[in-house]
Motif scaffolding. Structure first.
Motif, PDB file in Angstrom:
ATOM      1  N   GLN A   1     -18.518 -42.022 -21.423  1.00  0.00           N
ATOM      2  CA  GLN A   1     -18.048 -42.380 -21.801  1.00  0.00           C
ATOM      3  C   GLN A   1     -19.533 -43.542 -23.012  1.00  0.00           C
ATOM      4  N   GLN A   2     -19.565 -44.072 -22.076  1.00  0.00           N
ATOM      5  CA  GLN A   2     -20.560 -45.142 -22.569  1.00  0.00           C
ATOM      6  C   GLN A   2     -22.214 -44.408 -22.049  1.00  0.00           C
ATOM      7  N   ALA A   3     -22.036 -43.406 -21.505  1.00  0.00           N
ATOM      8  CA  ALA A   3     -23.154 -43.040 -21.155  1.00  0.00           C
ATOM      9  C   ALA A   3     -23.414 -42.179 -22.239  1.00  0.00           C
ATOM     10  N   GLN A   4     -22.876 -41.186 -22.996  1.00  0.00           N
ATOM     11  CA  GLN A   4     -22.390 -40.455 -24.269  1.00  0.00           C
ATOM     12  C   GLN A   4     -23.037 -41.128 -24.663  1.00  0.00           C
ATOM     13  N   GLN A   5     -22.630 -42.423 -25.183  1.00  0.00           N
ATOM     14  CA  GLN A   5     -22.450 -42.969 -26.545  1.00  0.00           C
ATOM     15  C   GLN A   5     -24.237 -43.269 -26.258  1.00  0.00           C
ATOM     16  N   MET A   6     -25.030 -43.602 -25.514  1.00  0.00           N
ATOM     17  CA  MET A   6     -26.196 -44.015 -25.347  1.00  0.00           C
ATOM     18  C   MET A   6     -27.090 -43.241 -25.210  1.00  0.00           C
ATOM     19  N   GLY A   7     -26.889 -41.979 -24.887  1.00  0.00           N
ATOM     20  CA  GLY A   7     -27.274 -40.447 -25.675  1.00  0.00           C
ATOM     21  C   GLY A   7     -28.004 -39.977 -23.835  1.00  0.00           C
ATOM     22  N   PHE A   8     -27.514 -40.383 -23.069  1.00  0.00           N
ATOM     23  CA  PHE A   8     -27.836 -40.244 -21.746  1.00  0.00           C
ATOM     24  C   PHE A   8     -27.918 -38.636 -20.924  1.00  0.00           C
ATOM     25  N   LYS A   9     -28.966 -37.788 -20.090  1.00  0.00           N
ATOM     26  CA  LYS A   9     -28.333 -36.709 -19.858  1.00  0.00           C
ATOM     27  C   LYS A   9     -27.510 -37.188 -18.799  1.00  0.00           C
ATOM     28  N   LEU A  10     -26.312 -36.002 -18.629  1.00  0.00           N
ATOM     29  CA  LEU A  10     -25.572 -36.122 -17.395  1.00  0.00           C
ATOM     30  C   LEU A  10     -25.667 -35.509 -16.367  1.00  0.00           C
ATOM     31  N   ILE A  11     -25.471 -35.711 -14.567  1.00  0.00           N
ATOM     32  CA  ILE A  11     -26.117 -34.659 -14.340  1.00  0.00           C
ATOM     33  C   ILE A  11     -24.534 -35.030 -13.510  1.00  0.00           C
ATOM     34  N   LEU A  12     -23.921 -33.904 -13.201  1.00  0.00           N
ATOM     35  CA  LEU A  12     -22.577 -34.054 -12.385  1.00  0.00           C
ATOM     36  C   LEU A  12     -22.655 -33.098 -10.804  1.00  0.00           C
ATOM     37  N   THR A  13     -22.710 -34.066  -9.881  1.00  0.00           N
ATOM     38  CA  THR A  13     -22.568 -32.876  -7.978  1.00  0.00           C
ATOM     39  C   THR A  13     -21.812 -33.676  -7.319  1.00  0.00           C
ATOM     40  N   THR A  14     -22.237 -33.159  -6.304  1.00  0.00           N
ATOM     41  CA  THR A  14     -21.059 -33.655  -4.981  1.00  0.00           C
ATOM     42  C   THR A  14     -22.009 -33.679  -3.964  1.00  0.00           C
ATOM     43  N   ASP A  15     -21.447 -33.599  -2.627  1.00  0.00           N
ATOM     44  CA  ASP A  15     -22.910 -33.038  -1.433  1.00  0.00           C
ATOM     45  C   ASP A  15     -21.904 -32.672  -0.345  1.00  0.00           C
ATOM     46  N   HIS A  16     -20.528 -32.506  -0.628  1.00  0.00           N
ATOM     47  CA  HIS A  16     -19.403 -31.198  -0.028  1.00  0.00           C
ATOM     48  C   HIS A  16     -17.862 -31.058  -0.224  1.00  0.00           C
ATOM     49  N   GLY A  17     -17.527 -30.117  -0.195  1.00  0.00           N
ATOM     50  CA  GLY A  17     -15.642 -30.497  -0.532  1.00  0.00           C
ATOM     51  C   GLY A  17     -14.949 -30.557   0.624  1.00  0.00           C
ATOM     52  N   THR A  18     -13.981 -30.047   0.619  1.00  0.00           N
ATOM     53  CA  THR A  18     -12.879 -30.738   1.962  1.00  0.00           C
ATOM     54  C   THR A  18     -12.128 -29.070   1.626  1.00  0.00           C
ATOM     55  N   ILE A  19     -11.101 -29.150   2.810  1.00  0.00           N
ATOM     56  CA  ILE A  19     -10.052 -27.527   3.609  1.00  0.00           C
ATOM     57  C   ILE A  19      -9.230 -28.742   3.524  1.00  0.00           C
TER      58      ILE A  19
END
Length: 517
Positions: free
Chosen positions: A400-418
């Motif tokens: 939420q703060q990043a949005q207000q400050m105008g940040f581009k956002l990248i969301l990712t992960t390293d691997h999943g689970t089963i």
């Protein structure tokens, strides 16, 4: 047909006689009254399924009546009916969680539609979803027999997740079971596909999917600039379906500009896959080029202590050392809250990387904590738990703060689970690695049909701990168990979330780019 009881409140109720007769012919029971105060008394005395409420009445207004009803009976749907199209009345009514909003004059079919939407909605959606999935089932089954490229596997997995989420809330358990069986079949076929194709993906000039070790160079680096700050969040163990579960929450603050699932390298384990993202190297190259940072499975000490060092070395190689970069690893609630509180101090960074370890803690603690085991007993519950955590996490505050400050956002992960269901017997010496979904060591004995084998780890760019070391990876929903103390071990780990092996859930994972709204 139905036993639905409607309360209709309107100071000119006599004019609505034709509407009431229409509903009674459809077997609805309708009670009427002409004032807000009378409506409140009736709602206290009787169990109404729905209330139709005129907004403009003498005495208590519709909005005042709505507030009174909702205070005592928050679960009763209220449909507001008004002559006025004034925006503030609509906003007030919507803010008070009305079920629907109709403008006078209303016709009987509008009323009927509102009833179906509010009272029959889940049944109608359930029926339609079931019919749609039954039609899609044959197509998925056909796709499964023909899928032959990594792009097709991504598309098929996305389709399975889409239907899993669609079927999540319907009451037809048999449909969910059918989808589950399709997921099991998909993982069997996917294991064969990876077995056949994975080593080739590292041959120069071969068509290969986006993999962990090239993710940063190919997808992140081109987005970095001094014009707009970037927040890159790596949530460990985040499966594609879990991302889909909390995507609507992120969408309140950010709009998605790109979503590209990519493949985790093997083993789908943090020290390999996440270090590959930050270093831009495969594990055997990390060992060779950065022996001071790399640790093998059997080495003493933490295996993920040098992600920031790997990242800075990669930025230097890519000619991006001029970017102001900070790296944070969040491993508990306290450090998450602290970063959220001080987030404003990051506004001058070009790149802020946050590794968030929550899902890892959740999935690992699931094996140790009966409470978490109970809360995440299947994939639906696991998604729900992730969504609930995310809604209340310091990470959401940061976003939420990043949005207000105008940040581009990248969301990712390293691997999943089963969620592992079935044991596969393995025998190794005491130097064999401990992970339940992959093993590395000498003289491993295993069930051939259950595993993907790398007799020479170099062929898939993994380090050899010694000359005769090999790697094995569990396929589908299997987990490795030693023959000694077998039954105790199996009952302890069955139905827990693990990673390291070969499955759609572990290997096909989200990479998402978003811009602030």
């Amino acid at each position: 047909m139905n036993n639905i009881h409607i309360l209709w409140v309107d100071d000119e109720i006599d004019l609505l006689k034709p509407h009431i007769l229409f509903l009674e012919k459809k077997n609805y029971k309708v009670t009427t009254c002409t004032s807000g105060s009378e409506a409140i008394e009736l709602v206290d005395e009787d169990n109404f399924d729905i209330v139709f409420l005129d907004e403009n009445m003498p005495g208590l207004t519709g909005l005042e009546t709505l507030n009174e009803i909702k205070e005592k009976h928050s679960d009763v749907p209220v449909v507001m009916i008004t002559k006025s199209e004034e925006e503030y009345i609509m906003e007030e009514a919507i803010g008070n969680k009305i079920a629907d909003y109709l403008i006078k004059p209303v016709n009987p079919n509008q009323i009927l539609l509102s009833l179906k939407k509010n009272l029959d909605h889940s049944r109608l959606v359930s029926e339609r979803t079931t019919i749609n999935y039954q039609q899609e089932f044959r197509k998925i089954a056909m796709d499964l027999s023909m899928v032959n490229s990594y792009d097709e596997w991504i598309a098929l997995y996305q389709k399975l997740i889409y239907w899993e989420l669609q079927l999540e809330d319907i009451e037809d358990a048999s449909m969910v079971e059918i989808l589950e069986s399709q997921k099991v079949e998909a993982n069997i076929q996917f294991g064969k596909f990876i077995d056949k194709n994975y080593p080739d993906w590292f041959t120069p000039n071969t068509d290969a999917p986006l993999l962990s070790h090239v993710l940063f160079k190919e997808k992140v680096a081109p987005l970095l600039s001094k014009e707009q700050p970037t927040l890159m969040v790596v949530i460990d163990n985040l499966r594609y379906d879990q991302w889909k579960a909390f995507e609507p929450i992120v969408a309140n603050h950010y709009k998605k500009t790109e979503e590209q699932p990519f493949f985790s390298i093997l083993p789908t384990a943090t020290q390999y896959a996440r270090n590959a993202i930050f270093s831009g190297l495969m594990p055997s190259d990390m060992e060779k080029l950065h022996p001071e940072f790399w640790k093998n499975d059997t080495d003493e000490g933490g295996k993920n202590l040098h992600e920031e060092d790997f990242l800075r070395a990669q930025l230097k190689r890519l000619g991006l050392s001029n970017l102001t970069t900070e790296y944070y690893k969040i491993t508990n609630l306290k450090s998450g809250k602290k970063l959220a509180e001080n987030f404003n101090g990051l506004k001058n960074n070009d790149l802020t990387v946050v590794v968030y370890n929550f899902v890892d803690m959740l999935s690992h603690s699931k094996t140790d904590m009966d409470v978490v085991k109970e809360l995440a007993s299947n994939d639906k519950a696991y998604r729900s738990l992730t969504q609930s955590w995310f809604k209340n996490s310091p990470l959401l505050e940061m976003i939420q703060q990043a949005q207000q400050m105008g940040f581009k956002l990248i969301l990712t992960t390293d691997h999943g689970t089963i969620n592992v269901k079935n044991p596969s017997k393995v025998i190794g010496d005491r130097d064999t690695s401990l992970n339940l979904r992959y093993k590395t060591g000498r003289s491993l004995s295993y069930e051939d049909k259950d595993v993907l084998v790398a007799k020479d780890p170099k062929t898939i760019h993994l380090p050899s701990i010694n000359m005769s070391s090999s790697f094995i990876f569990a396929k589908s929903d299997l987990f490795f168990a030693y023959p000694n103390n077998y039954n105790h071990y199996v009952s302890y780990f069955r139905n827990t979330y693990q990673h390291g092996g070969v499955s759609l859930e572990e290997m096909i994972i989200p990479f998402v780019v978003l811009e602030p709204k």
